[in-house]
Design an enzyme around this catalytic site. Structure first.
Site, PDB file in Angstrom:
ATOM      1  N   ASN A 138     -20.235  -4.109   1.992  1.00 51.22           N
ATOM      2  CA  ASN A 138     -20.564  -2.802   2.544  1.00 51.22           C
ATOM      3  C   ASN A 138     -21.750  -2.240   1.776  1.00 51.22           C
ATOM      4  O   ASN A 138     -22.281  -2.898   0.871  1.00 51.22           O
ATOM      5  CB  ASN A 138     -19.357  -1.856   2.546  1.00 51.22           C
ATOM      6  CG  ASN A 138     -18.881  -1.474   1.151  1.00 51.22           C
ATOM      7  OD1 ASN A 138     -19.608  -1.586   0.158  1.00 51.22           O
ATOM      8  ND2 ASN A 138     -17.653  -1.004   1.057  1.00 51.22           N
TER       9      ASN A 138
ATOM     10  N   ASP B  93     -11.970  -4.575   6.460  1.00 44.93           N
ATOM     11  CA  ASP B  93     -11.211  -5.818   6.574  1.00 44.93           C
ATOM     12  C   ASP B  93     -11.042  -6.221   8.035  1.00 44.93           C
ATOM     13  O   ASP B  93     -11.157  -7.408   8.382  1.00 44.93           O
ATOM     14  CB  ASP B  93      -9.833  -5.655   5.933  1.00 44.93           C
ATOM     15  CG  ASP B  93      -9.916  -5.336   4.449  1.00 44.93           C
ATOM     16  OD1 ASP B  93     -10.882  -5.785   3.805  1.00 44.93           O
ATOM     17  OD2 ASP B  93      -9.018  -4.635   3.945  1.00 44.93           O
TER      18      ASP B  93
ATOM     19  N   SER C 109     -19.731   4.751   9.113  1.00 43.08           N
ATOM     20  CA  SER C 109     -20.002   5.479  10.348  1.00 43.08           C
ATOM     21  C   SER C 109     -21.394   5.222  10.901  1.00 43.08           C
ATOM     22  O   SER C 109     -21.715   5.649  12.014  1.00 43.08           O
ATOM     23  CB  SER C 109     -19.824   6.979  10.128  1.00 43.08           C
ATOM     24  OG  SER C 109     -20.731   7.447   9.145  1.00 43.08           O
TER      25      SER C 109
ATOM     26  N   GLY D 199      -3.579  -5.159   1.390  1.00 43.54           N
ATOM     27  CA  GLY D 199      -4.383  -6.090   0.599  1.00 43.54           C
ATOM     28  C   GLY D 199      -5.517  -6.594   1.462  1.00 43.54           C
ATOM     29  O   GLY D 199      -5.338  -6.827   2.670  1.00 43.54           O
TER      30      GLY D 199
ATOM     31  N   GLY E 166      -7.034  -9.435   1.603  1.00 43.87           N
ATOM     32  CA  GLY E 166      -6.776 -10.744   2.198  1.00 43.87           C
ATOM     33  C   GLY E 166      -5.807 -10.661   3.360  1.00 43.87           C
ATOM     34  O   GLY E 166      -6.049 -11.215   4.436  1.00 43.87           O
TER      35      GLY E 166
ATOM     36  N   ASP F 292       0.840  -1.197   0.000  1.00 46.02           N
ATOM     37  CA  ASP F 292       0.000   0.000   0.000  1.00 46.02           C
ATOM     38  C   ASP F 292       0.877   1.249   0.000  1.00 46.02           C
ATOM     39  O   ASP F 292       1.732   1.409   0.883  1.00 46.02           O
ATOM     40  CB  ASP F 292      -0.895   0.034   1.244  1.00 46.02           C
ATOM     41  CG  ASP F 292      -1.923  -1.093   1.245  1.00 46.02           C
ATOM     42  OD1 ASP F 292      -2.226  -1.619   0.173  1.00 46.02           O
ATOM     43  OD2 ASP F 292      -2.412  -1.424   2.341  1.00 46.02           O
TER      44      ASP F 292
ATOM     45  N   GLU G 114     -10.188  -9.828  -4.677  1.00 48.80           N
ATOM     46  CA  GLU G 114      -8.984  -9.249  -5.267  1.00 48.80           C
ATOM     47  C   GLU G 114      -8.102 -10.301  -5.926  1.00 48.80           C
ATOM     48  O   GLU G 114      -6.995 -10.004  -6.354  1.00 48.80           O
ATOM     49  CB  GLU G 114      -8.190  -8.469  -4.211  1.00 48.80           C
ATOM     50  CG  GLU G 114      -8.828  -7.133  -3.855  1.00 48.80           C
ATOM     51  CD  GLU G 114      -8.011  -6.303  -2.883  1.00 48.80           C
ATOM     52  OE1 GLU G 114      -8.187  -5.077  -2.880  1.00 48.80           O
ATOM     53  OE2 GLU G 114      -7.204  -6.881  -2.114  1.00 48.80           O
TER      54      GLU G 114
ATOM     55  N   ASP H 212      -8.008   7.439   9.802  1.00 48.69           N
ATOM     56  CA  ASP H 212      -7.810   6.772   8.515  1.00 48.69           C
ATOM     57  C   ASP H 212      -8.714   5.552   8.461  1.00 48.69           C
ATOM     58  O   ASP H 212      -8.537   4.616   9.226  1.00 48.69           O
ATOM     59  CB  ASP H 212      -6.340   6.374   8.354  1.00 48.69           C
ATOM     60  CG  ASP H 212      -6.027   5.734   7.010  1.00 48.69           C
ATOM     61  OD1 ASP H 212      -6.963   5.491   6.227  1.00 48.69           O
ATOM     62  OD2 ASP H 212      -4.835   5.465   6.757  1.00 48.69           O
TER      63      ASP H 212
END
Length: 309
Positions: A184, A252, A223, A39, A41, A13, A140, A246
Site C-alpha cells: 500500500n 487483503d 480511497s 490475519g 494470510g 481479531d 506476519e 470498516d
C-alpha cells in the site's frame, strides 16, 4: 485442478469500535467489542477460496482454545488446512483492532504461533507449493520462512505474489523472488523512501521495487484506488464508490481477488480492477471477514465501469 497456496498468518481479531482513533497518550472510551478470525494470510486465503480456485494455507496456530476456532473458520470458508500446523505451548496469533466511525483503523498484532512458522514447515509443504498456480505471502510470519516459500515457488515456476505487510525494510531482499509485489502507499514509502503519492513519486517508488528484482509492482491507495507501472508508464485505477463501514482487511481482499484473476489468465490491469471491486465491497461490512461473492463483484463492476487514468 489448479490451486493457490497462501503461506502466512492466522490471527484472532479483537475489534474495539470507537468514535475516532486515539491520539498519542490519549485514553478514550470504546463503544463495543467483537471478535473475528483474521490475519493477513487467512484473509487472503479466504478471498482466494471464495473468488477463485481451491486455496490452501501453510500456517501455524497455537494449542489454545482459539486454534480450533480458526481452523474451523478456514474450513467453513473453503480453505484447505492440511498444512496448518499446531504449535505446542504457543498461543494463536492475536490482533487488537480499533475501528473508527469513518472506517479507519489501527491494528496491533501479537504473532504467537505465527512467529514459529519455520522454513522447515515450508519444506514439508514443498510439493503443494510446487504444483500450485500461485503462491501468496505477506510479512506476519518470519522473513526466513517467507523467503523459503518464495524460493520453492520460484524453483518450480509458480507465480509469486509478495504483499509486504506489515512493512519491513528488510523485505527489499525478497523482491528478486517476486513476480508481483503489492504494497500500500505507506509500505511503498517505507520501502523506497518516497514521501507522497504524486505520479512522480509513485513512479520512483515502483521503479525502485522493480530495480530490486520484482518483475511487476503495484500500489494500493485506499480511497484513491490503486496504480501500477505498465510499459514504463503509471496507470491509475480510481476506487469504486461505496459507503465505508470498516476498512479492516480491505487490502487483503484486494490481494486475494487480484490473484484469482491472474491465475485465471487476466492481465494485470483487469486483475487490479477486480481487486478494487472486491475490496470496495468488503469495506461496506464490519470485520476483516467481509469478502464478497463473485456475483456481488460482477454486479458492482457492471454498475460502475472503471476507466484507467
Amino acid at each position: 485442478m489448479s490451486h493457490i497456496v497462501v503461506a502466512g498468518s492466522i490471527n484472532v481479531d479483537v475489534f474495539l469500535d470507537v468514535t475516532a482513533l486515539p491520539k498519542a497518550n490519549e485514553t478514550i472510551i470504546g463503544k463495543a467489542m467483537r471478535q473475528a478470525i483474521g490475519g493477513k494470510g487467512l484473509n487472503q486465503a479466504v478471498a482466494c477460496a471464495k473468488l477463485g480456485p481451491p486455496a490452501h494455507m501453510v500456517a501455524a496456530v497455537g494449542d489454545d482454545a482459539l486454534a480450533p476456532q480458526a481452523t474451523a473458520f478456514l474450513a467453513q470458508n473453503g480453505v484447505l488446512t492440511d498444512y496448518v500446523k499446531g504449535m505446542p505451548g504457543a498461543t494463536t496469533g492475536l490482533a487488537n483492532i480499533l475501528v473508527a466511525e469513518d472506517g479507519q483503523n489501527m491494528i496491533v498484532v501479537t504473532p504467537g504461533a505465527n512467529g514459529l512458522l519455520s522454513p522447515g514447515d515450508i519444506d514439508a509443504a514443498s510439493s503443494l507449493i510446487a504444483s500450485a498456480s500461485a503462491l501468496v505471502v505477506q510479512l506476519e510470519v518470519p522473513l526466513a520462512t517467507v523467503r523459503r516459500a518464495l524460493d520453492v515457488a520460484r524453483q518450480h515456476g509458480v507465480l509469486t505474489v509478495l504483499n509486504p505487510a506489515p512493512v519491513d525494510p528488510a523485505a527489499m531482499e525478497l523482491m528478486r523472488l517476486a513476480d508481483l509485489v503489492t504494497p500500500n502507499e505507506t509500505e511503498l514509502m517505507r520501502l523506497t523512501g518516497i514521501s507522497d503519492v504524486s505520479d512522480a513519486s509513485l513512479i520512483t517508488g515502483l521503479n525502485a521495487l522493480i530495480a530490486a528484482g520484482a518483475k511487476q509492482a503495484l500500489v494500493t491507495l485506499g480511497s484513491e484506488g490503486c496504480a501500477a507501472l505498465m510499459d514504463g508508464a503509471l496507470v491509475r485505477l480510481p476506487a469504486y464508490k461505496v459507503k465505508a463501514v470498516d476498512a479492516t482487511g480491505a487490502g487483503d481482499i484486494f490481494n486475494g481477488a487480484l490473484v484469482t484473476r491472474l491465475v485465471a489468465g487476466d492481465g494485470l490491469l483487469e486483475a487490479m480492477r477486480y481487486g478494487c471491486a472486491a475490496s470496495a465491497l468488503s469495506v461496506t461490512k464490519p470485520s476483516a471477514n467481509a469478502c464478497p461473492t463473485p456475483a456481488e463483484v460482477a454486479e458492482l463492476m457492471a454498475q460502475q465501469p472503471q476507466i484507467a487514468l
